[in-house]
Design an enzyme around this catalytic site. Structure first.
Site, PDB file in Angstrom:
ATOM      1  N   ASN A 127      19.367  -6.339  28.302  1.00 45.87           N
ATOM      2  CA  ASN A 127      19.553  -7.584  27.550  1.00 45.87           C
ATOM      3  C   ASN A 127      19.479  -8.805  28.467  1.00 45.87           C
ATOM      4  O   ASN A 127      20.116  -8.792  29.513  1.00 45.87           O
ATOM      5  CB  ASN A 127      20.927  -7.558  26.876  1.00 45.87           C
ATOM      6  N   ASP A 150      20.623  -2.681  33.628  1.00 45.85           N
ATOM      7  CA  ASP A 150      21.410  -3.257  32.547  1.00 45.85           C
ATOM      8  C   ASP A 150      21.568  -2.208  31.425  1.00 45.85           C
ATOM      9  O   ASP A 150      21.875  -1.056  31.709  1.00 45.85           O
ATOM     10  CB  ASP A 150      20.741  -4.564  32.090  1.00 45.85           C
ATOM     11  N   TRP A 151      21.354  -2.588  30.166  1.00 44.75           N
ATOM     12  CA  TRP A 151      21.499  -1.611  29.084  1.00 44.75           C
ATOM     13  C   TRP A 151      20.463  -0.498  29.165  1.00 44.75           C
ATOM     14  O   TRP A 151      20.684   0.605  28.637  1.00 44.75           O
ATOM     15  CB  TRP A 151      21.460  -2.296  27.724  1.00 44.75           C
ATOM     16  N   GLU A 189      21.896  -2.763  39.115  1.00 52.41           N
ATOM     17  CA  GLU A 189      22.723  -3.584  38.234  1.00 52.41           C
ATOM     18  C   GLU A 189      22.944  -2.856  36.904  1.00 52.41           C
ATOM     19  O   GLU A 189      22.543  -3.311  35.835  1.00 52.41           O
ATOM     20  CB  GLU A 189      22.101  -4.965  38.045  1.00 52.41           C
ATOM     21  N   HIS A 192      21.949 -10.531  38.994  1.00 53.54           N
ATOM     22  CA  HIS A 192      21.850  -9.449  38.003  1.00 53.54           C
ATOM     23  C   HIS A 192      20.401  -9.108  37.676  1.00 53.54           C
ATOM     24  O   HIS A 192      20.006  -7.944  37.728  1.00 53.54           O
ATOM     25  CB  HIS A 192      22.598  -9.810  36.726  1.00 53.54           C
TER      26      HIS A 192
END
EC number: 3.8.1.5
Length: 296
Positions: free
Chosen positions: A38, A108-109, A132, A272
């Site tokens: 995201n 991330d996701w 990350e 990130h």
């Protein structure tokens, strides 16, 4: 090597569960599967995938409601939960006929989805490169202090206006977690799926509400606990791309990741969205990792 703002490869489309999903699929051989989170899309990997050219079939998918994949209709607060994303992505990956020598590259996701898939399909996974990542359930004390208030607001009614009207995840969170300024062309690419205010932006609000923090949401906490336990014991080869200063995989989570067996670690500059700050270093590390897994 850098493509700058230019996308890598050509988008392909396939119908999954009645919706059109977008993906990149370049090259031949065993797959190297790049998965975004995201509020990004396969565009995030544009300057990294070229480093892996010739090493396998390079695949990067757009999650449902993101990138060039269709939005869900009807939409609302109950849509785009983790379980719904997983259902669509599982079906897409199954349709792509990945075989049983998959290298996952996740962020991330994309990391939660990838780790979860790997735990459920461990016999098909050749290696996992991650950065990350959502490596385990966390507490608010683990969350970056500078972002804590905003992410708590996302999980309240205030999040509806912050994201659905003001597009804060794309306009503020994304550039705020990249060390360099993005060009207008790059920002335009990230904005494009979320130009329309309202429900078109719902995926970027649902995701922060799914982060497994302080025991909620319970289903995602359980899933993250399961894959964290598995990864901490699995002999599957791993590449941990650590970020300095980093944002998510820091502190207690970084320490936990460093306990995982059969793992190589490198460190690159970034907060990130590190693909935008250190694409060549990340790409070279992934290529070297794949070459070790797949000697000629």
């Amino acid at each position: 090597m850098s493509l700058g703002a230019k996308p890598f490869g050509e988008k392909k489309f396939i119908e999954i569960k009645g919706r059109r999903m977008a993906y990149i699929d370049e090259g031949t051989g065993d797959p190297i599967l790049f998965q975004h989170g995201n509020p990004t899309s396969s565009y995030l990997w544009r300057n990294i995938m070229p480093h892996c050219a010739g090493l396998g079939r390079l695949i990067a998918c757009d999650l449902i409601g993101m990138g060039d994949s269709d939005k869900l209709d009807p939409s609302g607060p109950e849509r785009y939960a983790y379980a719904e994303h997983r259902d669509y992505l599982d079906a897409l990956w199954e349709a792509l006929d990945l075989g049983d020598r998959v290298v996952l590259v996740v962020h991330d996701w994309g990391s939660a989805l990838g780790f979860d898939w790997a735990r459920r399909h461990r016999e098909r996974v050749q290696g996992i490169a991650y950065m990350e990542a959502i490596a385990m359930p966390i507490e608010w004390a683990d969350f970056p202090e500078q972002d804590r208030d905003l992410f708590q607001a996302f999980r309240s009614q205030a999040g509806e206006e912050l994201v659905l009207q003001d597009n804060v995840f794309v306009e503020q969170v994304l550039p705020g977690l990249i060390l360099r300024p993005l060009s207008e062309a790059e920002m335009a690419a990230y904005r494009e799926p979320f130009l329309a205010a309202g429900e078109a932006r719902r995926p970027t609000l649902s995701w922060p509400r799914q982060i497994p923090i302080a025991g909620t949401p319970a289903d995602v906490v359980a899933i993250a606990r399961d894959y964290a336990g598995w990864l901490s014991e699995s002999p599957i080869p791993k590449l941990f791309i650590n970020a300095e200063p980093g944002a998510l995989t820091t502190g207690r989570m970084r320490d936990f990741c460093r306990t995982w067996p059969n793992q190589t670690e490198i460190t690159v500059a970034g907060a990130h969205f590190i693909q935008e700050d250190s694409p060549d270093e990340i790409g070279a590390a992934i290529a070297a990792f794949v070459r070790r897994l797949r000697p000629a």
